[in-house]
Design a protein around this motif. Structure first.
Motif, PDB file in Angstrom:
ATOM      1  N   TYR A 180       0.844  -1.199   0.000  1.00  0.00           N
ATOM      2  CA  TYR A 180       0.000   0.000   0.000  1.00  0.00           C
ATOM      3  C   TYR A 180       0.879   1.248   0.000  1.00  0.00           C
ATOM      4  CZ  TYR A 180      -3.625  -3.320   1.381  1.00  0.00           C
ATOM      5  OH  TYR A 180      -4.487  -4.383   1.435  1.00  0.00           O
ATOM      6  N   LYS A 181       0.608   2.152  -0.949  1.00  0.00           N
ATOM      7  CA  LYS A 181       1.411   3.361  -1.074  1.00  0.00           C
ATOM      8  C   LYS A 181       1.043   4.411  -0.027  1.00  0.00           C
ATOM      9  CE  LYS A 181       1.709   2.641  -6.085  1.00  0.00           C
ATOM     10  NZ  LYS A 181       1.348   3.179  -7.423  1.00  0.00           N
ATOM     11  N   ASN A 182      -0.247   4.556   0.218  1.00  0.00           N
ATOM     12  CA  ASN A 182      -0.719   5.541   1.179  1.00  0.00           C
ATOM     13  C   ASN A 182      -2.134   5.156   1.618  1.00  0.00           C
ATOM     14  OD1 ASN A 182      -2.486   6.511  -0.959  1.00  0.00           O
ATOM     15  ND2 ASN A 182      -0.715   7.643  -1.749  1.00  0.00           N
ATOM     16  N   THR A 183      -2.738   6.020   2.427  1.00  0.00           N
ATOM     17  CA  THR A 183      -4.062   5.724   2.975  1.00  0.00           C
ATOM     18  C   THR A 183      -5.109   5.567   1.875  1.00  0.00           C
ATOM     19  OG1 THR A 183      -3.519   6.970   4.986  1.00  0.00           O
ATOM     20  CG2 THR A 183      -5.847   6.540   4.548  1.00  0.00           C
ATOM     21  N   VAL A 190      -8.845   2.325  -1.553  1.00  0.00           N
ATOM     22  CA  VAL A 190      -9.287   1.943  -2.900  1.00  0.00           C
ATOM     23  C   VAL A 190      -9.019   0.461  -3.156  1.00  0.00           C
ATOM     24  CG1 VAL A 190      -8.902   2.300  -5.366  1.00  0.00           C
ATOM     25  CG2 VAL A 190      -9.008   4.268  -3.821  1.00  0.00           C
ATOM     26  N   SER A 191      -7.851  -0.031  -2.719  1.00  0.00           N
ATOM     27  CA  SER A 191      -7.492  -1.440  -2.946  1.00  0.00           C
ATOM     28  C   SER A 191      -8.451  -2.380  -2.218  1.00  0.00           C
ATOM     29  CB  SER A 191      -6.060  -1.700  -2.473  1.00  0.00           C
ATOM     30  OG  SER A 191      -5.136  -0.928  -3.209  1.00  0.00           O
ATOM     31  N   ILE A 192      -8.759  -2.040  -0.972  1.00  0.00           N
ATOM     32  CA  ILE A 192      -9.694  -2.876  -0.202  1.00  0.00           C
ATOM     33  C   ILE A 192     -11.058  -2.899  -0.878  1.00  0.00           C
ATOM     34  CG2 ILE A 192     -10.936  -3.116   1.993  1.00  0.00           C
ATOM     35  CD1 ILE A 192      -8.477  -1.932   3.378  1.00  0.00           C
ATOM     36  N   TYR A 193     -11.503  -1.738  -1.325  1.00  0.00           N
ATOM     37  CA  TYR A 193     -12.827  -1.654  -1.943  1.00  0.00           C
ATOM     38  C   TYR A 193     -12.884  -2.439  -3.254  1.00  0.00           C
ATOM     39  CZ  TYR A 193     -17.057   0.286  -4.015  1.00  0.00           C
ATOM     40  OH  TYR A 193     -18.291   0.420  -4.594  1.00  0.00           O
ATOM     41  N   LYS A 194     -11.826  -2.332  -4.056  1.00  0.00           N
ATOM     42  CA  LYS A 194     -11.805  -3.029  -5.352  1.00  0.00           C
ATOM     43  C   LYS A 194     -11.764  -4.545  -5.180  1.00  0.00           C
ATOM     44  CE  LYS A 194      -9.735   0.501  -8.355  1.00  0.00           C
ATOM     45  NZ  LYS A 194      -8.558   0.854  -9.185  1.00  0.00           N
ATOM     46  N   LYS A 195     -10.995  -5.015  -4.217  1.00  0.00           N
ATOM     47  CA  LYS A 195     -10.798  -6.451  -4.056  1.00  0.00           C
ATOM     48  C   LYS A 195     -11.879  -7.106  -3.196  1.00  0.00           C
ATOM     49  CE  LYS A 195      -5.766  -6.153  -4.520  1.00  0.00           C
ATOM     50  NZ  LYS A 195      -4.463  -6.349  -3.836  1.00  0.00           N
TER      51      LYS A 195
END
Length: 381
Positions: free
Chosen positions: A111-114, A119-124
């Motif tokens: 994870y690059k930042n907050t 966004v990553s959690i939501y997409k996956k």
């Protein structure tokens, strides 16, 4: 004065303005205490009829006079624990999504930042990913917060009782500091296992770095740099607890407890004291308890201050507790600190500070508001 008559005495106008405490006496004669002459307490004088209830007690002495000094104030109050439970439940629902983000940032990879983490959690995982592991905190953190608020409030009364002879005497800054530090120390007994299970459940979707992987008889191919998605290790909170006990023993549930002590002892000091100060500043006249808006603002600011300052030790705690899910990397607190610093630099200890500040405000504001309003409701009877 006749039996069953009214006893008039002067009540201190010093805050906090709580209803009269219950008293224990020995014989069958009953009297009613009526509060008069509330000097310099305009609010209490105006609100006496609607706010304070008349408590009945039994007289200590055999004559027809009951003296206030003969009665014994009840130090332990169960309603503090009940109000803490309600405040904790409301705060868990509000703060859990950002708590998941904070845990992924501190103990996860990639994870690059907050914003990238969100966004990553939501997409996956969609919205449900933010509430992963919620059932266990809802059941356990409510108990944890009940212990925290109940112990803190009762310890204040106990300190005031032994230092000033009156459990209702306002606590000094030193008294608040001692009560806060003791609360942080005691809370680890319940909080460490709760936090560990919560973090293990939150970290399940994270990539597992394989040390070696056998590919169809082609030998061991090192895949240290490749993230492979593992199946869920834990089917739920109870399975997580049983697995930890089976693989790591009872000490496994308290992994990271030392770092948690380093976080919570100063952390609760920077939690309860700012809250008290903000309440006083927002209500300088002291004419009544703080209004809900003041409680909400004071609680939110105190929560943000506490969580931001606790971020470095919170990072260490999270890493120690997330460790050993596949292979243990850290031998202890100092090893975790040095290894994290060597591999990721000083900034790693402030990872998640932004989330802590944002998450701390609504979560703690809701917690204090739920606690104070519940306490007022319980003590209105």
């Amino acid at each position: 004065m006749g039996v069953g008559g009214q006893i008039y005495f002067r009540m201190s106008a010093t805050p906090p303005y709580t209803p009269p405490h219950r008293f224990k006496c020995v014989d069958e004669a009953e009297v009613t205490f009526v509060f008069i002459d509330l000097t310099n307490c305009k609010w209490a004088s105006e609100r006496l009829a609607s706010t304070f209830k008349l408590y009945r007690c039994r007289r200590l002495c055999g004559d027809l006079q009951c003296r206030f000094s003969h009665c014994t104030m009840t130090i332990f109050h169960l309603d503090d624990f009940l109000a803490g439970w309600i405040g904790g439940a409301s705060s868990v629902i509000v703060g859990h999504p950002l708590d998941t983000v904070k845990t992924r940032l501190q103990a996860g990879k990639g994870y690059k930042n907050t914003l990238h983490c969100v966004v990553s959690i939501y997409k996956k995982e969609n919205v449900t990913g933010f509430f992963k592991g919620l059932s266990f905190p809802l059941a356990s953190i409510t108990l944890y917060n009940s212990l925290v608020f109940g112990f803190f409030s009762n310890s204040q009364r106990l300190i005031s009782r032994y230092r000033y002879g009156d459990g209702r005497h306002p606590c000094s800054m030193l008294d608040l500091t001692v009560a806060s530090m003791l609360t942080g120390l005691v809370s680890v007994g319940v909080g460490a296992p709760v936090d560990l299970v919560k973090i293990r459940l939150q970290m399940q979707p994270q990539p597992v770095l394989a040390e070696n992987f056998n590919l169809a008889g082609n030998g061991s191919v090192p895949l240290r740099s490749m993230g492979i998605q593992s199946q869920s290790m834990y089917r739920g909170p109870l399975h997580c607890i049983s697995t930890i006990l089976q693989n790591e023993g009872i000490q496994g549930l308290y992994r990271g407890a030392g770092a948690m002590i380093l976080r919570d002892v100063p952390g609760y000091t920077l939690y309860f004291i700012p809250y008290s100060l903000f309440c006083n500043w927002l209500n300088p006249d002291g004419n009544g308890p703080p209004n809900p808006c003041s409680i909400w603002l004071a609680g939110g600011l105190a929560g943000s201050i506490s969580w931001v300052t606790a971020t470095p030790t919170d990072v260490v705690k999270s890493r120690l507790q997330a460790d050993a899910m596949q292979q243990r990397k850290y031998k202890g607190i100092m090893h975790c600190i040095t290894q994290s610093y060597k591999t990721e630099g000083i900034h790693v200890f402030f990872r998640g500070a932004t989330v802590n500040a944002i998450r701390g405000f609504p979560m703690c504001a809701t917690m204090f508001l739920g606690y104070e309003l519940s306490l007022q409701f319980f003590r209105s009877f």
